[in-house]
Design an enzyme around this catalytic site. Structure first.
Site, PDB file in Angstrom:
ATOM      1  N   THR A  55       0.856  -1.185   0.000  1.00 24.69           N
ATOM      2  CA  THR A  55       0.000   0.000   0.000  1.00 24.69           C
ATOM      3  C   THR A  55       0.894   1.238   0.000  1.00 24.69           C
ATOM      4  O   THR A  55       2.005   1.209   0.546  1.00 24.69           O
ATOM      5  CB  THR A  55      -0.949   0.027   1.221  1.00 24.69           C
ATOM      6  OG1 THR A  55      -0.159   0.083   2.415  1.00 24.69           O
ATOM      7  CG2 THR A  55      -1.863  -1.196   1.248  1.00 24.69           C
ATOM      8  N   PRO A  57       0.983   4.227   1.672  1.00 22.93           N
ATOM      9  CA  PRO A  57       1.540   4.750   2.928  1.00 22.93           C
ATOM     10  C   PRO A  57       2.563   3.802   3.560  1.00 22.93           C
ATOM     11  O   PRO A  57       3.591   4.247   4.063  1.00 22.93           O
ATOM     12  CB  PRO A  57       0.322   4.910   3.842  1.00 22.93           C
ATOM     13  CG  PRO A  57      -0.853   4.967   2.925  1.00 22.93           C
ATOM     14  CD  PRO A  57      -0.487   4.118   1.748  1.00 22.93           C
ATOM     15  N   CYS A  58       2.295   2.510   3.513  1.00 25.44           N
ATOM     16  CA  CYS A  58       3.226   1.540   4.103  1.00 25.44           C
ATOM     17  C   CYS A  58       4.533   1.497   3.319  1.00 25.44           C
ATOM     18  O   CYS A  58       5.615   1.403   3.899  1.00 25.44           O
ATOM     19  CB  CYS A  58       2.589   0.152   4.146  1.00 25.44           C
ATOM     20  SG  CYS A  58       1.085   0.088   5.140  1.00 25.44           S
ATOM     21  N   SER A  59       4.418   1.587   2.004  1.00 20.05           N
ATOM     22  CA  SER A  59       5.612   1.555   1.158  1.00 20.05           C
ATOM     23  C   SER A  59       6.427   2.837   1.260  1.00 20.05           C
ATOM     24  O   SER A  59       7.591   2.857   0.850  1.00 20.05           O
ATOM     25  CB  SER A  59       5.209   1.291  -0.297  1.00 20.05           C
ATOM     26  OG  SER A  59       4.701  -0.027  -0.415  1.00 20.05           O
ATOM     27  N   VAL A  62       7.998   2.201   5.588  1.00 21.03           N
ATOM     28  CA  VAL A  62       8.928   1.127   5.929  1.00 21.03           C
ATOM     29  C   VAL A  62      10.358   1.369   5.434  1.00 21.03           C
ATOM     30  O   VAL A  62      11.308   1.053   6.160  1.00 21.03           O
ATOM     31  CB  VAL A  62       8.364  -0.228   5.455  1.00 21.03           C
ATOM     32  CG1 VAL A  62       9.390  -1.339   5.603  1.00 21.03           C
ATOM     33  CG2 VAL A  62       7.091  -0.553   6.245  1.00 21.03           C
TER      34      VAL A  62
END
Length: 170
Positions: A55, A57-59, A62
């Site tokens: 996704t 935001p996660c990408s 992290v």
């Protein structure tokens, strides 16, 4: 009515300072066998809960942990564990796509969301992601006990859980 449902089903408190990590093992490289038990890790570690691999935001969140892994190590962090409610094939493909190859950084699959539910960090994301997923959080843990936890108010936000923000609390 919700209090009746919670009393029947039992509610789990979210991770807080002083709480113990769930003992449910997670999958790292073997999609058939859960082999990583976060509650048994020694020393200081970072647990990063994300709603979903790949996704946006996660990408964006992290990679900061991989980029700052050496800075975390200088603060005696033994490992950074990214936990996603996805299968192990997906989490490993995501790790490769992000180029997060630092030895301290581990991507863990909570494929049925058991660990996330036991941690009290689950939310209903069925409208967008198809099922219950993890809230976005970062926890500083030591020997299985939460020392600090940072949780975003809204899953798409990356403010208090950004790697540089968590690093400042070590």
């Amino acid at each position: 009515m919700s209090s009746i449902i919670q009393s029947v089903l039992g509610s789990v408190s979210p991770l807080t300072k002083g709480s113990k990590l769930p003992t449910t093992p997670l999958k790292e490289t073997n999609p058939e066998q859960a082999t990583v038990n976060l509650s048994q890790l020694h020393g200081k570690n970072i647990i990063v809960g994300v709603p979903g691999a790949f996704t946006p935001p996660c990408s964006s969140q992290v990679p900061g942990y991989a980029r700052h892994a050496d800075d975390f190590a200088k603060k005696d962090v033994k490992g950074i564990y990214v936990v996603a409610v996805n299968d192990a094939f997906t989490t490993q493909a995501w790790k490769e796509k992000l180029g997060a190859n630092h030895q301290l950084v581990h991507f863990l699959a909570d494929d049925n969301g058991e660990w996330t539910k036991a941690a009290g960090m689950s939310f209903d994301a069925s409208g967008l992601l198809g099922n219950h997923r993890s809230k976005r959080y970062a926890a500083i843990v030591e020997n299985g006990e939460v020392k600090e936890v940072f949780t975003e108010d809204q899953a798409p936000e990356v403010t208090v859980t950004a790697a540089d923000k968590v690093l400042k609390h070590l």
